[in-house]
Design a protein around this motif. Sequence first.
Motif, PDB file in Angstrom:
ATOM      1  N   ARG A   1     -18.231  19.982  15.368  1.00 42.21           N
ATOM      2  CA  ARG A   1     -17.267  20.704  16.199  1.00 42.21           C
ATOM      3  C   ARG A   1     -15.954  19.932  16.215  1.00 42.21           C
ATOM      4  NH1 ARG A   1     -19.858  24.787  18.381  1.00 42.21           N
ATOM      5  NH2 ARG A   1     -18.423  25.265  20.050  1.00 42.21           N
ATOM      6  N   TRP A   2     -14.851  20.667  16.042  1.00 46.63           N
ATOM      7  CA  TRP A   2     -13.514  20.072  16.045  1.00 46.63           C
ATOM      8  C   TRP A   2     -12.646  20.790  17.061  1.00 46.63           C
ATOM      9  CZ3 TRP A   2     -12.288  20.067  10.069  1.00 46.63           C
ATOM     10  CH2 TRP A   2     -13.061  19.088   9.446  1.00 46.63           C
ATOM     11  N   ASN A   3     -11.859  20.039  17.815  1.00 45.13           N
ATOM     12  CA  ASN A   3     -10.899  20.599  18.752  1.00 45.13           C
ATOM     13  C   ASN A   3      -9.738  21.215  17.978  1.00 45.13           C
ATOM     14  OD1 ASN A   3      -8.282  20.263  20.480  1.00 45.13           O
ATOM     15  ND2 ASN A   3      -9.991  20.285  21.937  1.00 45.13           N
ATOM     16  N   SER A   4      -9.196  22.309  18.488  1.00 42.14           N
ATOM     17  CA  SER A   4      -8.111  22.999  17.789  1.00 42.14           C
ATOM     18  C   SER A   4      -6.876  22.131  17.601  1.00 42.14           C
ATOM     19  CB  SER A   4      -7.729  24.282  18.528  1.00 42.14           C
ATOM     20  OG  SER A   4      -7.285  23.998  19.846  1.00 42.14           O
ATOM     21  N   ARG A   5      -6.688  21.140  18.438  1.00 41.76           N
ATOM     22  CA  ARG A   5      -5.520  20.257  18.291  1.00 41.76           C
ATOM     23  C   ARG A   5      -5.645  19.323  17.087  1.00 41.76           C
ATOM     24  NH1 ARG A   5      -5.442  20.858  24.105  1.00 41.76           N
ATOM     25  NH2 ARG A   5      -3.435  21.787  24.627  1.00 41.76           N
ATOM     26  N   THR A   6      -6.821  19.241  16.505  1.00 37.46           N
ATOM     27  CA  THR A   6      -7.027  18.359  15.357  1.00 37.46           C
ATOM     28  C   THR A   6      -7.279  19.120  14.061  1.00 37.46           C
ATOM     29  OG1 THR A   6      -9.414  18.181  15.720  1.00 37.46           O
ATOM     30  CG2 THR A   6      -8.010  16.579  16.854  1.00 37.46           C
ATOM     31  N   VAL A   7      -7.116  20.452  14.100  1.00 40.15           N
ATOM     32  CA  VAL A   7      -7.418  21.291  12.939  1.00 40.15           C
ATOM     33  C   VAL A   7      -6.136  21.899  12.395  1.00 40.15           C
ATOM     34  CG1 VAL A   7      -8.605  23.405  12.205  1.00 40.15           C
ATOM     35  CG2 VAL A   7      -9.724  21.821  13.750  1.00 40.15           C
ATOM     36  N   ARG A   8      -6.014  21.872  11.074  1.00 38.46           N
ATOM     37  CA  ARG A   8      -4.903  22.533  10.394  1.00 38.46           C
ATOM     38  C   ARG A   8      -5.479  23.408   9.273  1.00 38.46           C
ATOM     39  NH1 ARG A   8      -3.394  20.661  14.287  1.00 38.46           N
ATOM     40  NH2 ARG A   8      -1.630  19.336  14.715  1.00 38.46           N
ATOM     41  N   PRO A   9      -4.903  24.599   9.084  1.00 39.59           N
ATOM     42  CA  PRO A   9      -5.364  25.415   7.957  1.00 39.59           C
ATOM     43  C   PRO A   9      -5.059  24.701   6.643  1.00 39.59           C
ATOM     44  CG  PRO A   9      -3.885  26.672   9.396  1.00 39.59           C
ATOM     45  CD  PRO A   9      -3.846  25.245   9.844  1.00 39.59           C
ATOM     46  N   ALA A  10      -5.967  24.815   5.696  1.00 44.75           N
ATOM     47  CA  ALA A  10      -5.706  24.276   4.363  1.00 44.75           C
ATOM     48  C   ALA A  10      -4.676  25.154   3.675  1.00 44.75           C
ATOM     49  CB  ALA A  10      -7.000  24.230   3.561  1.00 44.75           C
TER      50      ALA A  10
ATOM     51  N   PRO B   1      -9.146  25.481  29.764  1.00 48.30           N
ATOM     52  CA  PRO B   1      -8.020  25.408  30.704  1.00 48.30           C
ATOM     53  C   PRO B   1      -6.764  24.735  30.145  1.00 48.30           C
ATOM     54  CG  PRO B   1     -10.049  24.934  31.867  1.00 48.30           C
ATOM     55  CD  PRO B   1     -10.388  25.018  30.387  1.00 48.30           C
ATOM     56  N   ASP B   2      -6.926  23.816  29.199  1.00 49.75           N
ATOM     57  CA  ASP B   2      -5.755  23.153  28.617  1.00 49.75           C
ATOM     58  C   ASP B   2      -5.138  23.940  27.463  1.00 49.75           C
ATOM     59  OD1 ASP B   2      -7.576  22.765  26.571  1.00 49.75           O
ATOM     60  OD2 ASP B   2      -7.356  20.584  26.512  1.00 49.75           O
TER      61      ASP B   2
END
Length: 78
Positions: A64-73, A35-36
């Motif tokens: 598991r990682w939230n998308s707000r904490t993931v960056r493509p290398a 939802p967010d």
Amino acid sequence: MPDQPLPPGTRVRHVGQQWARAATATIRSVDGPYPDGSYEYEVTAGQDFSRRTGPDNPETRTTRWNSRTVRPAAGSVS
């Protein structure tokens, strides 16, 4: 924030890691959107979360990682 969701197989890093451009995990699956507007990635990462992966730090840990904490290398998304 990169376009979401990133596809499985993308090499990524967590924003809390010291390696600003190095891949430290690989996305295996994606859940969401929630939802967010966020997603959750199941990734395989090295046993030592603070170092980039390689022969001395293989990706043998699933987390598991939230998308707000993931960056493509660097260079990992076409």
